[in-house]
Write an enzyme that holds these catalytic residues in place. Structure first.
Site, short mmCIF file in Angstrom:
data_model
loop_
_atom_site.label_atom_id
_atom_site.label_comp_id
_atom_site.label_asym_id
_atom_site.label_seq_id
_atom_site.Cartn_x
_atom_site.Cartn_y
_atom_site.Cartn_z
N LEU A 1 -60.43 28.22 8.42
CA LEU A 1 -59.55 28.70 9.48
C LEU A 1 -58.14 28.61 8.92
CD1 LEU A 1 -60.75 27.07 12.85
CD2 LEU A 1 -60.95 29.45 12.17
N ASP A 2 -57.34 29.66 9.07
CA ASP A 2 -55.99 29.59 8.50
C ASP A 2 -55.14 28.57 9.27
OD1 ASP A 2 -54.36 30.84 10.60
OD2 ASP A 2 -55.31 32.73 10.04
N MET A 3 -54.03 28.24 8.69
CA MET A 3 -53.17 27.17 9.23
C MET A 3 -52.74 27.42 10.67
SD MET A 3 -49.65 25.83 7.47
CE MET A 3 -48.65 24.52 8.18
N TYR A 4 -52.60 28.69 11.04
CA TYR A 4 -52.08 29.03 12.36
C TYR A 4 -53.18 29.39 13.36
CZ TYR A 4 -47.89 29.08 9.54
OH TYR A 4 -46.88 28.71 8.68
N THR A 5 -54.44 29.11 13.00
CA THR A 5 -55.56 29.34 13.90
C THR A 5 -56.17 27.99 14.28
OG1 THR A 5 -56.05 31.47 12.89
CG2 THR A 5 -57.81 30.47 14.18
#
Length: 239
Positions: A104-108
């Site tokens: 999961l990317d940092m902003y998800t």
């Protein structure tokens, strides 16, 4: 014990995913009976001496651990971050050496599984198993039924790739604030795919949350907390 492929053995004892183990073998980091291993070779775990980075790898008679984390925004999905940012392993502190299943990317925010079972990582992340992931997406602008139909049919991302058919529905629309909330379910795992799908229909993502992996959700888990998956839940994901 019967012979098995080296990369499968390494994955089964939790070194890494099977795909990553193949890379480790090709990089010359694995030895069998003192010799640098060759990808595809077979070993007998009871007779052969297997080493990774100079350490003998032995099978442990233990039950694998499967952890469900509700990842907060700002935490990176990696075991060790070069920029010293908080990682998912800073949140999940267990004695077992667990790794994230996918990313999961940092902003998800949202559902992320971690485990010490390399075979499980391989099965869940391989596209052929088509394990669904359900996202709640907050978007700038008003989403129309036509937009939903485009998402369901498949949209073009990364210049030429057409996404597979997805499930999508409008959850809420705020006409005054011009903000929409939609639910999107996919079974692919392209990098930042949901964000790119939304960009393809002309909408900017304000917030992105993975609510479920398969039928396993994080509704009852506070952000930043985790729990062990039950045996039945693990079977549900793999069926």
């Amino acid at each position: 014990m019967e012979e098995m492929r080296l990369q499968k053995y390494l994955a089964s004892v939790g070194v890494a995913s099977r795909r990553k183990c193949e890379e480790l073998i090709e990089a010359g980091k694995v030895k069998v009976n003192g010799q640098v291993a060759i990808l595809g070779s077979k070993i007998n775990p009871e007779e052969d001496k297997v080493e990774y980075n100079g350490k003998v790898i032995k099978p442990e008679k233990k039950e694998h651990k499967y952890i469900l984390l509700n990842k907060p925004i700002g935490v990176v999905t990696t075991a060790d971050d070069q920029f010293d940012r908080e990682t998912v392993l800073d949140l999940v502190k267990v004695k077992e050496r667990v790794v994230p299943v996918g990313r999961l990317d940092m902003y998800t925010s949202g559902a992320l599984i971690l485990t010490d079972d390399g075979d499980f990582v391989y099965k869940v992340t391989h596209p052929k198993h088509e394990i669904t992931k359900t996202y709640t997406v907050t978007l700038s602008g008003i989403v129309s039924k036509e937009d939903i139909l485009k998402l369901e049919k498949g949209v073009k991302i990364d210049d030429s790739y057409i996404t597979s058919p997805a499930k999508a529905r409008i959850m809420k629309i705020d006409e005054e604030k011009k903000v929409s909330r939609v639910e999107i379910t996919i079974h692919e795992g392209k990098n930042r795919q949901v964000r790119k799908m939304c960009e393809a229909i002309g909408k900017k993502v304000i917030a992105l949350h993975r609510a479920k992996i398969g039928n396993i959700g994080v509704k009852d888990l506070k952000l930043g907390t985790w729990r062990y998956l039950t045996k039945d839940e693990v079977k549900q994901i793999l069926k």
